[in-house]
Design an enzyme around this catalytic site. Structure first.
Site, short mmCIF file in Angstrom:
data_model
loop_
_atom_site.label_atom_id
_atom_site.label_comp_id
_atom_site.label_asym_id
_atom_site.label_seq_id
_atom_site.Cartn_x
_atom_site.Cartn_y
_atom_site.Cartn_z
CE LYS A 112 -27.26 81.41 -79.06
NZ LYS A 112 -26.18 81.88 -79.55
CE LYS A 194 -29.47 76.91 -84.28
NZ LYS A 194 -28.46 77.88 -84.71
CE LYS A 197 -20.56 78.40 -84.95
NZ LYS A 197 -21.51 79.50 -84.44
#
Ligand code: ATP
Ligand code: LTN
Length: 330
Positions: A112, A194, A197
């Site tokens: 991230k 993956k 969202k």
């Protein structure tokens, strides 16, 4: 006494098929057999930038999606993380039992932090707050997807270290509860990554509120390979992902799917998968839109209020024990 279950999802957008197959569907399967607490991880969601108006909408929407997917508010404790202030407080105490080095190894942080500038301390510290969430309730099992396995391991390490520092069995060591073949649903556009969202490319993700046409479009556009052979193989990540999704929904084995679809080609196969996905999403959406009528506002609020009260009873007791152990005057 029933074993304790705890889990949460961040309200960082509409939930995805990955969230559903990797986590939520398992919550629903086990809700009758365990003492379950499920929360909306709002404190976690602000570790990356959020717009307050969107966040408020997403938090309420997450609660409605939990219920629409089949979580029964009568059987489970459902609440918002920020309503139980003990989460943040225990997070602080555990910060003082966690090493910078161990947090630096977390792959979610590494991934991230690559995607954004101005990385916040909260993003680095995320696993400590997650450990606090889990340890407050003496959770035996934590049903999550594969990407959270490392966070579960650090929660166990923190618990063990705390117990041994203060020479008292204050925290139970939690175990991850991961269902192998749905543990990692992949992006439709980059099937080695993956499904998420917050992916910027919305075509890569199936959201629980996508209508039939959108699901079909996204699956038709899913990246595959040029072989046109439906076979379960690590060398065919796109097809493997679609087979995984289809298998999870239809409960057919990979062998059965290979047999059923051997003469179809990718176009037809994608239509079958899209149809199976939408058949699962349709009733969820129906229930979701019923719940979203303003008449249900009070009902939803009352679920979260009751949930927070129940959760807090346990959390309060555990935090007191912790304060006492570290030497605070309680
Ligand atoms: P974000 O994009 O905001 O990081 P996310 O979609 O990755 O969010 P989380 O809120 O981090 O989702 O995850 C909620 C739960 O869903 C966790 O248990 C996580 O392991 C599981 N999960 C998330 N994505 C997937 C996936 N692609 N496959 C299987 N499980 C998943
Ligand atoms: N980190 C989780 C969300 C989460 C969680 C938890 C899951 C926060 N606290 C405690 C299980 C138990 C994620 O899905 N990214």
């Amino acid at each position: 006494m029933k074993k304790q279950i705890l889990s949460g999802i961040q309200p960082s957008g509409i939930l995805t098929l990955g969230n559903y197959l990797g986590a939520l569907r398992n919550w629903i399967k086990i809700q009758n057999d365990y003492d379950c607490k499920f929360f909306v991880a709002d404190l976690h969601s602000i570790t990356v930038d959020q717009n307050p108006i969107e966040l408020r909408k997403n938090i309420k929407s997450a609660i409605m999606q939990y219920i629409a997917c089949g979580l029964d508010p009568e059987k489970n404790t459902i609440f918002m993380q920020s309503h139980v202030h003990e989460h943040a407080e225990l997070g602080w105490i555990l910060n003082c039992s966690t090493y910078m080095g161990e947090l630096s190894r977390m792959t979610q942080f590494k991934d991230k932090s690559k995607k954004q500038a101005n990385i916040k301390v909260g993003l680095f510290d995320y696993p400590v707050l997650m450990a606090a969430d889990i340890l407050l309730y003496d959770a035996d099992y934590v049903p999550v997807g594969e990407d959270q396995r490392q966070h579960l391991e650090i929660a166990r390490d923190i618990a063990q270290r705390f117990n041994s520092t203060y020479n008292k069995e204050i925290f139970k060591l939690p175990e991850a509860f991961i269902t192998e073949n749905t543990a990692r649903i992949m992006s439709l556009q980059e099937p080695t990554k993956k499904m998420s969202k917050s992916d910027e490319n919305k075509e890569a993700t199936i959201f629980l509120l996508d209508d039939r046409e959108t699901v079909l479009r996204k699956i038709k556009k899913a990246v595959t390979d040029s072989e046109n052979i439906i076979k379960y193989s690590d060398e065919k990540p796109g097809i493997k992902n679609l087979m995984n999704i289809y298998s999870a929904i239809s409960e057919k084995t990979y062998k059965q799917i290979e047999e059923e679809c051997k003469d179809l080609g990718y176009g037809k196969f994608k239509q079958i998968v899209a149809c199976a996905v939408s058949d699962v999403l349709d009733p969820i959406q129906k229930k979701y839109y019923e719940l979203s009528s303003s008449e249900n506002d009070e009902y939803l609020k009352s679920i979260c209020k009751k949930g927070a009260e129940t959760a807090q009873k346990t959390a309060e007791k555990k935090l007191k024990e912790v304060y006492d152990a570290v030497g605070f005057i309680v």
